[in-house]
Design a protein around this motif. Sequence first.
Motif, mmCIF file in Angstrom:
data_model
loop_
_atom_site.group_PDB
_atom_site.id
_atom_site.type_symbol
_atom_site.label_atom_id
_atom_site.label_comp_id
_atom_site.label_asym_id
_atom_site.label_seq_id
_atom_site.Cartn_x
_atom_site.Cartn_y
_atom_site.Cartn_z
ATOM 1 N N LYS A 64 3.200 4.896 -7.272
ATOM 2 C CA LYS A 64 4.284 5.004 -6.299
ATOM 3 C C LYS A 64 4.307 3.795 -5.358
ATOM 4 O O LYS A 64 3.251 3.195 -5.103
ATOM 5 N N PRO A 65 5.460 3.429 -4.819
ATOM 6 C CA PRO A 65 5.494 2.390 -3.785
ATOM 7 C C PRO A 65 4.543 2.744 -2.643
ATOM 8 O O PRO A 65 4.500 3.886 -2.184
ATOM 9 N N GLY A 66 3.769 1.763 -2.225
ATOM 10 C CA GLY A 66 2.743 2.013 -1.216
ATOM 11 C C GLY A 66 1.434 2.499 -1.796
ATOM 12 O O GLY A 66 0.449 2.652 -1.069
ATOM 13 N N GLY A 67 1.422 2.753 -3.112
ATOM 14 C CA GLY A 67 0.211 3.221 -3.771
ATOM 15 C C GLY A 67 -0.825 2.125 -3.925
ATOM 16 O O GLY A 67 -0.552 0.937 -3.742
ATOM 17 N N THR A 70 -1.910 -3.261 -3.048
ATOM 18 C CA THR A 70 -0.948 -2.210 -2.727
ATOM 19 C C THR A 70 0.370 -2.513 -3.430
ATOM 20 O O THR A 70 0.798 -3.670 -3.484
ATOM 21 N N LYS A 71 0.997 -1.477 -3.966
ATOM 22 C CA LYS A 71 2.306 -1.676 -4.586
ATOM 23 C C LYS A 71 3.359 -1.801 -3.498
ATOM 24 O O LYS A 71 3.466 -0.929 -2.626
ATOM 25 N N PRO A 72 4.142 -2.876 -3.498
ATOM 26 C CA PRO A 72 5.130 -3.046 -2.436
ATOM 27 C C PRO A 72 6.243 -2.009 -2.508
ATOM 28 O O PRO A 72 6.564 -1.483 -3.574
ATOM 29 N N ALA A 73 6.810 -1.714 -1.359
ATOM 30 C CA ALA A 73 7.956 -0.818 -1.310
ATOM 31 C C ALA A 73 9.181 -1.538 -1.873
ATOM 32 O O ALA A 73 9.273 -2.776 -1.774
ATOM 33 N N PRO A 74 10.119 -0.819 -2.470
ATOM 34 C CA PRO A 74 11.315 -1.475 -2.993
ATOM 35 C C PRO A 74 12.150 -2.049 -1.855
ATOM 36 O O PRO A 74 12.105 -1.539 -0.724
ATOM 37 N N PRO A 75 12.875 -3.120 -2.092
ATOM 38 C CA PRO A 75 13.691 -3.715 -1.036
ATOM 39 C C PRO A 75 14.790 -2.734 -0.577
ATOM 40 O O PRO A 75 15.330 -1.975 -1.375
#
Length: 234
Positions: free
Chosen positions: A138-141, A226-231
């Motif tokens: 997930k984003p933020g993961g 960390t996986k970045p959040a989508p724009p």
Amino acid sequence: MARAGLDKNPREVAEMFDGVAKGYDRTNSVMTLGFDRRWREWSRRVLDAKPGEKVLDLAAGTAVSTVEYAASGAWCVAADFSLGMLLGGAHRPVPKVAADALRLPFADDSFDAVTVSFGLRNFNDTEAALREMARVVKPGGRLVVCEVSTPTFRPFRFVYMRHLLRVLPLIARFVSSNPEAYKYLAESMRTWPDQRALGEVVARAGWEDVAWMNLTGGMVALHRGTKPAPPEPA
């Protein structure tokens, strides 16, 4: 298949690990002088799994690390492409999935975190595997990689590269069900990128806030990202 080559053909690597599955955990403890337990503990701390989170333990082998992560209350699944290794851990009470690291059988954004211990260097495309891990998180993961690395003290680095890695296959003759496999493992350790170089690969694969921590003088390193959040939409 006694051992794989450094081209890391997936079928050959899987067959090689099938061959070392018997007694694999004992062999690791003997060959690392028990440091494998300490490295798992540090991986668990850095992962910091929380109750209710979903964690993918990739290249989990016999699931010894998966069980430790699951003790936090997180739901943890062990994934590996060696059926022999998964069967070797059949007695451990965590879900297990046969999986190719480059084509994971999970939907996008399925996990809160992904971790891989001493398996990343066995994938034949490191960056592609890291991108695939990012896809299922997930984003933020979070990503946590525990892997062999380059000793930081130059005299010890010389001894490690020139002598200690040569000794591993000899020790394996006494404790492993497939000693030839440890020739490949020693070669893969010798040719693996150092801490900074691996960190750059992790960043290129799309992870952000990449950092690493040396363990046992740099023989092993923990990398996290960390996986970045989508724009946000314009």
